[in-house]
Each structure stands twice: as C-alpha cells, then as structure tokens.
Design a protein around this motif. Sequence first.
Motif, PDB file in Angstrom:
ATOM      1  N   LEU A  24       0.830  -1.209   0.000  1.00 40.77           N
ATOM      2  CA  LEU A  24       0.000   0.000   0.000  1.00 40.77           C
ATOM      3  C   LEU A  24       0.865   1.261   0.000  1.00 40.77           C
ATOM      4  CD1 LEU A  24      -2.896  -0.924   2.462  1.00 40.77           C
ATOM      5  CD2 LEU A  24      -3.065  -0.483  -0.001  1.00 40.77           C
ATOM      6  N   ARG A  25       1.938   1.260   0.779  1.00 43.42           N
ATOM      7  CA  ARG A  25       2.842   2.416   0.801  1.00 43.42           C
ATOM      8  C   ARG A  25       3.469   2.637  -0.579  1.00 43.42           C
ATOM      9  NH1 ARG A  25       4.019   0.540   5.988  1.00 43.42           N
ATOM     10  NH2 ARG A  25       5.786  -0.698   5.279  1.00 43.42           N
ATOM     11  N   VAL A  26       3.915   1.552  -1.208  1.00 43.77           N
ATOM     12  CA  VAL A  26       4.524   1.661  -2.532  1.00 43.77           C
ATOM     13  C   VAL A  26       3.501   2.175  -3.537  1.00 43.77           C
ATOM     14  CG1 VAL A  26       5.473   0.289  -4.446  1.00 43.77           C
ATOM     15  CG2 VAL A  26       6.323  -0.056  -2.122  1.00 43.77           C
ATOM     16  N   ALA A  27       2.285   1.656  -3.485  1.00 40.44           N
ATOM     17  CA  ALA A  27       1.238   2.107  -4.403  1.00 40.44           C
ATOM     18  C   ALA A  27       0.908   3.575  -4.159  1.00 40.44           C
ATOM     19  CB  ALA A  27      -0.012   1.248  -4.241  1.00 40.44           C
ATOM     20  N   GLY A  28       0.876   3.977  -2.904  1.00 42.20           N
ATOM     21  CA  GLY A  28       0.603   5.386  -2.581  1.00 42.20           C
ATOM     22  C   GLY A  28       1.701   6.301  -3.102  1.00 42.20           C
ATOM     23  N   ARG A  29       2.959   5.885  -2.948  1.00 37.49           N
ATOM     24  CA  ARG A  29       4.071   6.682  -3.455  1.00 37.49           C
ATOM     25  C   ARG A  29       4.028   6.769  -4.979  1.00 37.49           C
ATOM     26  NH1 ARG A  29       8.297   3.457  -0.872  1.00 37.49           N
ATOM     27  NH2 ARG A  29       7.542   3.403   1.243  1.00 37.49           N
ATOM     28  N   ARG A  30       3.708   5.652  -5.613  1.00 40.59           N
ATOM     29  CA  ARG A  30       3.626   5.619  -7.078  1.00 40.59           C
ATOM     30  C   ARG A  30       2.512   6.562  -7.549  1.00 40.59           C
ATOM     31  NH1 ARG A  30       1.854   0.614  -8.048  1.00 40.59           N
ATOM     32  NH2 ARG A  30       3.884  -0.236  -7.504  1.00 40.59           N
ATOM     33  N   GLU A  31       1.382   6.499  -6.893  1.00 43.44           N
ATOM     34  CA  GLU A  31       0.263   7.359  -7.266  1.00 43.44           C
ATOM     35  C   GLU A  31       0.628   8.838  -7.056  1.00 43.44           C
ATOM     36  OE1 GLU A  31      -4.300   8.152  -5.788  1.00 43.44           O
ATOM     37  OE2 GLU A  31      -3.495   6.107  -5.651  1.00 43.44           O
ATOM     38  N   GLN A  32       1.291   9.135  -5.946  1.00 39.13           N
ATOM     39  CA  GLN A  32       1.700  10.517  -5.681  1.00 39.13           C
ATOM     40  C   GLN A  32       2.700  10.995  -6.726  1.00 39.13           C
ATOM     41  OE1 GLN A  32       0.379  12.567  -3.264  1.00 39.13           O
ATOM     42  NE2 GLN A  32       1.495  14.108  -4.439  1.00 39.13           N
ATOM     43  N   ARG A  33       3.636  10.122  -7.098  1.00 41.45           N
ATOM     44  CA  ARG A  33       4.623  10.473  -8.116  1.00 41.45           C
ATOM     45  C   ARG A  33       3.936  10.748  -9.451  1.00 41.45           C
ATOM     46  NH1 ARG A  33       8.081   6.646  -6.947  1.00 41.45           N
ATOM     47  NH2 ARG A  33       7.122   5.150  -8.339  1.00 41.45           N
ATOM     48  N   GLU A  34       2.944   9.921  -9.797  1.00 43.68           N
ATOM     49  CA  GLU A  34       2.204  10.135 -11.041  1.00 43.68           C
ATOM     50  C   GLU A  34       1.442  11.453 -11.003  1.00 43.68           C
ATOM     51  OE1 GLU A  34      -0.218   6.659 -11.483  1.00 43.68           O
ATOM     52  OE2 GLU A  34       1.490   5.373 -11.993  1.00 43.68           O
ATOM     53  N   LEU A  35       0.824  11.761  -9.848  1.00 43.78           N
ATOM     54  CA  LEU A  35       0.110  13.028  -9.723  1.00 43.78           C
ATOM     55  C   LEU A  35       1.072  14.212  -9.814  1.00 43.78           C
ATOM     56  CD1 LEU A  35      -2.490  12.203  -6.903  1.00 43.78           C
ATOM     57  CD2 LEU A  35      -2.950  12.578  -9.337  1.00 43.78           C
ATOM     58  N   ASP A  36       2.252  14.071  -9.194  1.00 43.66           N
ATOM     59  CA  ASP A  36       3.253  15.141  -9.270  1.00 43.66           C
ATOM     60  C   ASP A  36       3.718  15.332 -10.714  1.00 43.66           C
ATOM     61  OD1 ASP A  36       3.053  15.451  -6.548  1.00 43.66           O
ATOM     62  OD2 ASP A  36       4.933  14.387  -6.074  1.00 43.66           O
ATOM     63  N   ASP A  37       3.955  14.228 -11.414  1.00 47.80           N
ATOM     64  CA  ASP A  37       4.369  14.317 -12.821  1.00 47.80           C
ATOM     65  C   ASP A  37       3.278  14.959 -13.669  1.00 47.80           C
ATOM     66  OD1 ASP A  37       6.750  13.123 -12.189  1.00 47.80           O
ATOM     67  OD2 ASP A  37       6.214  11.131 -12.993  1.00 47.80           O
ATOM     68  N   LEU A  38       2.041  14.589 -13.423  1.00 48.22           N
ATOM     69  CA  LEU A  38       0.929  15.166 -14.177  1.00 48.22           C
ATOM     70  C   LEU A  38       0.828  16.664 -13.911  1.00 48.22           C
ATOM     71  CD1 LEU A  38      -1.548  14.737 -15.998  1.00 48.22           C
ATOM     72  CD2 LEU A  38      -2.871  14.261 -13.934  1.00 48.22           C
ATOM     73  N   GLY A  39       0.970  17.058 -12.651  1.00 44.28           N
ATOM     74  CA  GLY A  39       0.931  18.486 -12.311  1.00 44.28           C
ATOM     75  C   GLY A  39       2.074  19.241 -12.951  1.00 44.28           C
ATOM     76  N   ALA A  40       3.258  18.649 -12.963  1.00 41.42           N
ATOM     77  CA  ALA A  40       4.416  19.303 -13.577  1.00 41.42           C
ATOM     78  C   ALA A  40       4.207  19.443 -15.080  1.00 41.42           C
ATOM     79  CB  ALA A  40       5.684  18.501 -13.281  1.00 41.42           C
ATOM     80  N   ARG A  41       3.645  18.423 -15.719  1.00 40.15           N
ATOM     81  CA  ARG A  41       3.371  18.502 -17.157  1.00 40.15           C
ATOM     82  C   ARG A  41       2.369  19.605 -17.460  1.00 40.15           C
ATOM     83  NH1 ARG A  41       1.511  13.098 -18.117  1.00 40.15           N
ATOM     84  NH2 ARG A  41       3.058  12.110 -16.823  1.00 40.15           N
ATOM     85  N   ARG A  42       1.380  19.748 -16.639  1.00 36.37           N
ATOM     86  CA  ARG A  42       0.367  20.784 -16.851  1.00 36.37           C
ATOM     87  C   ARG A  42       0.994  22.177 -16.710  1.00 36.37           C
ATOM     88  NH1 ARG A  42      -5.107  18.491 -14.008  1.00 36.37           N
ATOM     89  NH2 ARG A  42      -5.527  16.935 -15.600  1.00 36.37           N
ATOM     90  N   VAL A  43       1.852  22.306 -15.714  1.00 37.10           N
ATOM     91  CA  VAL A  43       2.532  23.596 -15.534  1.00 37.10           C
ATOM     92  C   VAL A  43       3.403  23.891 -16.742  1.00 37.10           C
ATOM     93  CG1 VAL A  43       4.298  24.787 -14.157  1.00 37.10           C
ATOM     94  CG2 VAL A  43       2.446  23.565 -13.022  1.00 37.10           C
ATOM     95  N   ARG A  44       4.163  22.895 -17.228  1.00 30.69           N
ATOM     96  CA  ARG A  44       5.008  23.069 -18.420  1.00 30.69           C
ATOM     97  C   ARG A  44       4.168  23.402 -19.636  1.00 30.69           C
ATOM     98  NH1 ARG A  44       8.611  18.068 -17.734  1.00 30.69           N
ATOM     99  NH2 ARG A  44       6.540  17.327 -18.032  1.00 30.69           N
TER     100      ARG A  44
END
Length: 149
Positions: free
Chosen positions: A121-141
């Motif tokens: 669950l921790r690994v899945a949560g980190r993966r999901e957070q990383r994906e959300l961070d990447d998505l947010g960074a892409r939107r900003v770019r």
Amino acid sequence: MTRSQRLDPLLRVTQQRQDTVAKQLAERDKVLAEQQQRFDMLKEYADTYQVAPAGGGTLAPAMLANHVAFRAKLDNALQQQAQVVDSSRQNCEVERARLMLASRDNKVLEQLAASYRAEELRVAGRREQRELDDLGARRVRDAQDGSES
C-alpha cells in the motif's frame, strides 16, 4: 502476483493445520473428561465398600474374605483407571502444546502478510503521488509553453 498473495496458500495450510490440531485437542479433552468421570464413579463405588459390610454383627470368615478380595480388585481397578487418566492428561498437554505451536506459526505468517500488504500500500501510494506530481508538472510546463507562444 504480490508477495502478500503468494503467502495466501501457505496461510490456508497453516490455518488448516491449526484447525486440525484444535479438533484433536478437543477429542483428547473429551476422552480425558470421560476417563476422569469413570475414575470418579469407580472411586465413589469403591468408597461404599471402604467400611466393613453392614449387618452389625460378625461376618463369616468366607464373607469377610470375599469382601477383602473384592476391595482389592476395586483398588487395583482404581489404580489402573488413575493411570489411564494420567495418560489422557499427558496426551491433552501434548496436543495443547502442538496447538500453541500451530497457532504461533499461523500468527507469524499473518503478521508477515499484513506487513507485506502495508508495504504494498505504501509503494502504491508513493507511485500514485509520483504520477500526480508528474501530471501536475506537465500541466505547468504545458501552461508555460502555451503562454510563451
């Protein structure tokens, strides 16, 4: 298949083993109770013959000899039944120890599986957070690229 899922068959086996040992302990407890009841009944019966036979008078030597012989047989039966009860009690203790070991093994595996699940669950949560961070960074770019054009 995750590590926690790989433990599931092993958990089922240990649970079945624990259930089997618990049933065996219940059977041994039942046998012990029956043997103890037999001993108690025999002891009660023998206690009625503890005193000399009623009648108030003297007994014929043959009757007294029969009474003594019968009492000796009762004492022997009591001794044998006491040994059976002790043996049954020892069997119960052995099964109780086996149940404790089986229970401990099952608990250890359950804790290990729970630890694996928590880590997954921790690994899945980190993966999901990383994906959300990447998505947010892409939107900003993308927003910055769109405003620069």
